[in-house]
Design a protein around this motif. Structure first.
Motif, mmCIF file in Angstrom:
data_model
loop_
_atom_site.group_PDB
_atom_site.id
_atom_site.type_symbol
_atom_site.label_atom_id
_atom_site.label_comp_id
_atom_site.label_asym_id
_atom_site.label_seq_id
_atom_site.Cartn_x
_atom_site.Cartn_y
_atom_site.Cartn_z
ATOM 1 N N CYS A 416 64.926 97.857 -13.659
ATOM 2 C CA CYS A 416 63.665 98.365 -13.125
ATOM 3 C C CYS A 416 62.506 97.446 -13.514
ATOM 4 O O CYS A 416 61.593 97.202 -12.717
ATOM 5 C CB CYS A 416 63.432 99.782 -13.646
ATOM 6 S SG CYS A 416 62.066 100.641 -12.823
ATOM 7 N N THR A 417 62.530 96.914 -14.722
ATOM 8 C CA THR A 417 61.476 95.996 -15.163
ATOM 9 C C THR A 417 61.476 94.718 -14.330
ATOM 10 O O THR A 417 60.415 94.225 -13.915
ATOM 11 C CB THR A 417 61.663 95.648 -16.650
ATOM 12 O OG1 THR A 417 61.693 96.842 -17.425
ATOM 13 C CG2 THR A 417 60.527 94.760 -17.140
ATOM 14 N N LYS A 418 62.666 94.170 -14.084
ATOM 15 C CA LYS A 418 62.757 92.956 -13.277
ATOM 16 C C LYS A 418 62.300 93.216 -11.844
ATOM 17 O O LYS A 418 61.637 92.370 -11.215
ATOM 18 C CB LYS A 418 64.197 92.440 -13.278
ATOM 19 C CG LYS A 418 64.594 91.715 -14.552
ATOM 20 C CD LYS A 418 63.848 90.400 -14.694
ATOM 21 C CE LYS A 418 64.408 89.535 -15.802
ATOM 22 N NZ LYS A 418 63.656 88.275 -15.965
ATOM 23 N N LEU A 419 62.658 94.375 -11.313
ATOM 24 C CA LEU A 419 62.210 94.729 -9.967
ATOM 25 C C LEU A 419 60.689 94.828 -9.927
ATOM 26 O O LEU A 419 60.044 94.337 -8.989
ATOM 27 C CB LEU A 419 62.845 96.055 -9.539
ATOM 28 C CG LEU A 419 62.407 96.610 -8.183
ATOM 29 C CD1 LEU A 419 62.744 95.633 -7.058
ATOM 30 C CD2 LEU A 419 63.069 97.965 -7.930
ATOM 31 N N ALA A 420 60.100 95.443 -10.945
ATOM 32 C CA ALA A 420 58.644 95.557 -11.002
ATOM 33 C C ALA A 420 57.982 94.178 -11.051
ATOM 34 O O ALA A 420 56.980 93.927 -10.370
ATOM 35 C CB ALA A 420 58.242 96.379 -12.223
ATOM 36 N N SER A 421 58.547 93.277 -11.844
ATOM 37 C CA SER A 421 57.998 91.922 -11.930
ATOM 38 C C SER A 421 58.097 91.208 -10.587
ATOM 39 O O SER A 421 57.165 90.503 -10.170
ATOM 40 C CB SER A 421 58.742 91.121 -13.006
ATOM 41 O OG SER A 421 58.470 91.614 -14.289
ATOM 42 N N PHE A 425 54.901 90.019 -8.397
ATOM 43 C CA PHE A 425 54.699 88.596 -8.131
ATOM 44 C C PHE A 425 54.749 88.253 -6.647
ATOM 45 O O PHE A 425 53.944 87.455 -6.164
ATOM 46 C CB PHE A 425 55.769 87.802 -8.886
ATOM 47 C CG PHE A 425 55.637 86.310 -8.745
ATOM 48 C CD1 PHE A 425 54.479 85.650 -9.126
ATOM 49 C CD2 PHE A 425 56.682 85.554 -8.230
ATOM 50 C CE1 PHE A 425 54.363 84.270 -9.002
ATOM 51 C CE2 PHE A 425 56.572 84.180 -8.105
ATOM 52 C CZ PHE A 425 55.409 83.537 -8.491
ATOM 53 N N ARG A 426 55.678 88.873 -5.928
ATOM 54 C CA ARG A 426 55.912 88.478 -4.531
ATOM 55 C C ARG A 426 55.564 89.558 -3.512
ATOM 56 O O ARG A 426 55.708 89.335 -2.315
ATOM 57 C CB ARG A 426 57.379 88.093 -4.346
ATOM 58 C CG ARG A 426 57.859 86.917 -5.184
ATOM 59 C CD ARG A 426 57.179 85.604 -4.815
ATOM 60 N NE ARG A 426 57.418 85.244 -3.446
ATOM 61 C CZ ARG A 426 58.463 84.518 -3.025
ATOM 62 N NH1 ARG A 426 59.358 84.099 -3.912
ATOM 63 N NH2 ARG A 426 58.616 84.204 -1.758
ATOM 64 N N GLY A 427 55.140 90.736 -3.980
ATOM 65 C CA GLY A 427 54.855 91.832 -3.055
ATOM 66 C C GLY A 427 53.513 92.477 -3.331
ATOM 67 O O GLY A 427 52.523 91.808 -3.632
ATOM 68 N N ASP A 428 53.473 93.813 -3.270
ATOM 69 C CA ASP A 428 52.250 94.583 -3.470
ATOM 70 C C ASP A 428 52.085 94.868 -4.966
ATOM 71 O O ASP A 428 52.900 95.588 -5.558
ATOM 72 C CB ASP A 428 52.350 95.899 -2.686
ATOM 73 C CG ASP A 428 51.106 96.745 -2.819
ATOM 74 O OD1 ASP A 428 50.201 96.377 -3.594
ATOM 75 O OD2 ASP A 428 51.038 97.806 -2.157
ATOM 76 N N PRO A 429 51.057 94.325 -5.598
ATOM 77 C CA PRO A 429 50.876 94.552 -7.039
ATOM 78 C C PRO A 429 50.761 96.031 -7.408
ATOM 79 O O PRO A 429 51.172 96.434 -8.505
ATOM 80 C CB PRO A 429 49.586 93.794 -7.362
ATOM 81 C CG PRO A 429 49.459 92.781 -6.274
ATOM 82 C CD PRO A 429 50.034 93.416 -5.057
ATOM 83 N N ARG A 430 50.222 96.849 -6.521
ATOM 84 C CA ARG A 430 50.094 98.277 -6.821
ATOM 85 C C ARG A 430 51.474 98.933 -6.876
ATOM 86 O O ARG A 430 51.745 99.765 -7.751
ATOM 87 C CB ARG A 430 49.198 98.954 -5.785
ATOM 88 C CG ARG A 430 47.750 98.481 -5.847
ATOM 89 C CD ARG A 430 46.910 99.036 -4.719
ATOM 90 N NE ARG A 430 45.512 98.586 -4.827
ATOM 91 C CZ ARG A 430 45.074 97.404 -4.404
ATOM 92 N NH1 ARG A 430 45.916 96.544 -3.841
ATOM 93 N NH2 ARG A 430 43.804 97.081 -4.557
ATOM 94 N N GLU A 431 52.322 98.560 -5.951
ATOM 95 C CA GLU A 431 53.693 99.072 -5.980
ATOM 96 C C GLU A 431 54.421 98.549 -7.225
ATOM 97 O O GLU A 431 55.173 99.283 -7.873
ATOM 98 C CB GLU A 431 54.441 98.637 -4.722
ATOM 99 C CG GLU A 431 55.873 99.158 -4.655
ATOM 100 C CD GLU A 431 56.626 98.648 -3.445
ATOM 101 O OE1 GLU A 431 57.851 98.882 -3.365
ATOM 102 O OE2 GLU A 431 56.004 97.992 -2.571
ATOM 103 N N GLY A 432 54.177 97.280 -7.550
ATOM 104 C CA GLY A 432 54.785 96.727 -8.753
ATOM 105 C C GLY A 432 54.339 97.458 -10.000
ATOM 106 O O GLY A 432 55.124 97.691 -10.927
ATOM 107 N N ALA A 433 53.053 97.865 -10.044
ATOM 108 C CA ALA A 433 52.546 98.600 -11.199
ATOM 109 C C ALA A 433 53.227 99.959 -11.320
ATOM 110 O O ALA A 433 53.580 100.396 -12.424
ATOM 111 C CB ALA A 433 51.038 98.767 -11.087
ATOM 112 N N ALA A 434 53.416 100.640 -10.190
ATOM 113 C CA ALA A 434 54.100 101.943 -10.223
ATOM 114 C C ALA A 434 55.522 101.791 -10.748
ATOM 115 O O ALA A 434 55.994 102.598 -11.565
ATOM 116 C CB ALA A 434 54.101 102.554 -8.825
ATOM 117 N N LEU A 435 56.219 100.755 -10.298
ATOM 118 C CA LEU A 435 57.565 100.493 -10.804
ATOM 119 C C LEU A 435 57.535 100.137 -12.285
ATOM 120 O O LEU A 435 58.437 100.507 -13.047
ATOM 121 C CB LEU A 435 58.203 99.355 -10.004
ATOM 122 C CG LEU A 435 58.630 99.680 -8.575
ATOM 123 C CD1 LEU A 435 58.933 98.393 -7.807
ATOM 124 C CD2 LEU A 435 59.860 100.594 -8.586
#
Length: 484
Positions: A416-421, A425-435
């Motif tokens: 999950c941490t790697k997916l969030a990173s 990095f490559r997608g929506d930072p807000r979605e990454g923050a939620a992850l």
């Protein structure tokens, strides 16, 4: 016009000195050569690239240092503490000195002990390979004896006492090792391995679990010096190998890399001796993963290839596991073509998986694990190569996060941490923050330094978005959690 002398045959003028390349060292040949190889390794790591300045620092001649490093000179007892002081090794050489040089007379005396009378053959730790003979047809087997591998593990755990299973949880005086291996010791080794495996996956390798792993590995290596009836040899070696893999994984998780590597090598050697090909494959997989993690992808690739030797003896899951290790090595090397080919080979092998064929310790390698491991290889391409499509890595991480159950909390949190990173990095930072917040919740209470480093990396990706409140909040939470 003067003739130009080719570089490869150019003659050196009198009075000039060309530096001689250092002799390669083989730490597995003997305890003395392990001591020397370890000294050279730690000397260079401390910034002493050549022997003279180091010799001056510890106040001995250069010749003494070089001969100790080559394993041809007995290190003076009073020099060992100086080595530890200058190299800041925490007493490693002082502890190892007694085992390497202090017992030299005893090892010489052991060579004069008469052989046991004819009858049931037993294992003797001072009599060559642990089984007393070698199978010349097994070309992939190491020429080094198990007792030398065991010494390597003991050298970094020398301060710990051998513990039986009931003593692992208490500071009571440990009992002596038995005079002969019985089914009781084999059951204990396997019970300890099963317990540590479950605790490590659920909580990480730090704290009490790490201490239990170190105690258990020390006890197991002490058992390698005990006589073992020939009828119990295969089960005994398999049990030591199994425990070595579990303890090594626990030490790897908290960056006790020397201890982990030695435990893995003891496991591989015992598996080789007992011809336990499945344990051997798992050992090389761990050696590969560790080498890749610490930045030596080339060595990791070599270890994975060793594990795949005679792959016809392995199950489809084991082949997939080793191809995944190859993929992760190629990913670190940013070799796109080979990474994708190795992921494809891993997928092909996994597609042939029959869980009923797998040994019990391979039950963890299910769809979630396979997707998480291959996603890690693809993650390196997605974040390291501009324009590389991150979607395949993302989908695989999602499958891993959904599939990992409570018994594999660490794997679930790390995926999950790697997916969030990746999303940060490559997608929506807000979605990454939620992850990222989900990953922190999953990893709460873990004692894994590997998981903590992944979280730290996520914080660096979040720092790229100082104007996005969600990313800022995530970074603040990460900072607070790492300081807690």
């Amino acid at each position: 016009m003067a003739m130009r002398i080719p570089r490869e045959i150019r003659i050196r003028r009198p009075g000039t000195h060309m530096p001689q390349p250092e002799k390669p060292l083989d730490p597995s040949r003997s305890p003395e050569e392990w001591f020397g190889a370890e000294l050279r390794l730690r000397r260079k790591a401390a910034g002493f690239k050549t022997a003279p300045p180091f010799a001056e620092k510890v106040q001995v001649s250069v010749d003494v240092i070089l001969k100790i490093e080559k394993g041809v000179y007995r290190c003076p007892e009073d020099l060992a503490p100086k080595l530890d002081e200058v190299l800041q090794t925490g007493g490693l050489f002082t502890r190892a000195w007694a085992m390497v040089f202090g017992d030299a007379d005893k090892r010489g005396a052991d060579a004069d002990i008469p052989a046991p009378r004819t009858g049931e053959r037993t294992i003797q730790a001072h009599g060559g390979r642990i089984l007393g003979k070698r199978d010349p047809s097994a070309s992939t087997r190491s020429p080094d004896p198990v007792e030398r591998r065991a010494f390597l593990a003991l050298s970094s755990l020398a301060a710990l006492a051998p513990l039986e299973i009931t003593s692992l949880f208490t500071p009571a005086e440990p009992p002596p090792v038995p005079g002969r291996i019985t089914p009781k010791e084999i059951r204990q080794l396997l019970d300890i391995a099963d317990g540590l495996h479950g605790w490590d996956n659920a909580h990480g390798g730090g704290g009490l679990i790490g201490q239990l792993s170190a105690n258990a590995m020390h006890w197991a290596t002490r058992l390698l010096s005990v006589d073992c009836p020939s009828s119990l040899q295969p089960q005994f070696l398999a049990a030591v190998a199994r425990l070595g893999l579990v303890c090594g994984a626990s030490q790897f998780d908290v960056y006790r890399h020397d201890d982990a590597r030695l435990a893995f090598k003891v496991a591989v050697e015992c598996a080789d001796e007992g011809r336990h090909w499945h344990l051997r494959a798992k050992g090389y997989s761990f050696l590969a993963r560790q080498a890749i993690w610490i930045g030596d992808a080339d060595d990791g690739l070599t270890q994975a290839e060793k594990g795949l030797v005679r792959s016809d003896r392995l199950t489809a899951s084991e082949r997939a596991m080793l191809h995944t290790a190859r993929a992760r090595a190629f990913g670190k090397l940013r070799n796109v073509q080979e990474t994708l080919a190795a992921v494809g080979a891993a997928d092909d092998a996994f597609g042939q998986r029959r869980p009923e064929d797998d040994p019990p310790w391979m039950a963890y390698y299910d769809e979630a694990q396979h997707n998480g491991d291959t996603a890690h290889a693809l993650w390196d391409l997605a974040v390291g190569i501009d324009g590389h499509d991150p979607s395949q890595a993302g989908r695989r991480f999602q499958t891993a996060v959904r599939g990992h159950g409570p018994a594999f909390t660490r794997s679930k949190a790390m995926s999950c941490t790697k997916l969030a990173s990746l999303v940060m990095f490559r997608g929506d930072p807000r979605e990454g923050a939620a992850l990222g917040h989900k990953a922190l919740e999953l990893g709460e209470g873990l004692t894994s330094l590997r998981a903590a480093d992944d979280v730290r990396e996520l914080g660096r990706f979040a720092a790229r978005h100082p104007r996005i409140p969600e990313a800022v909040a995530l970074r603040e939470r990460i900072t607070a959690s790492l300081q807690a």
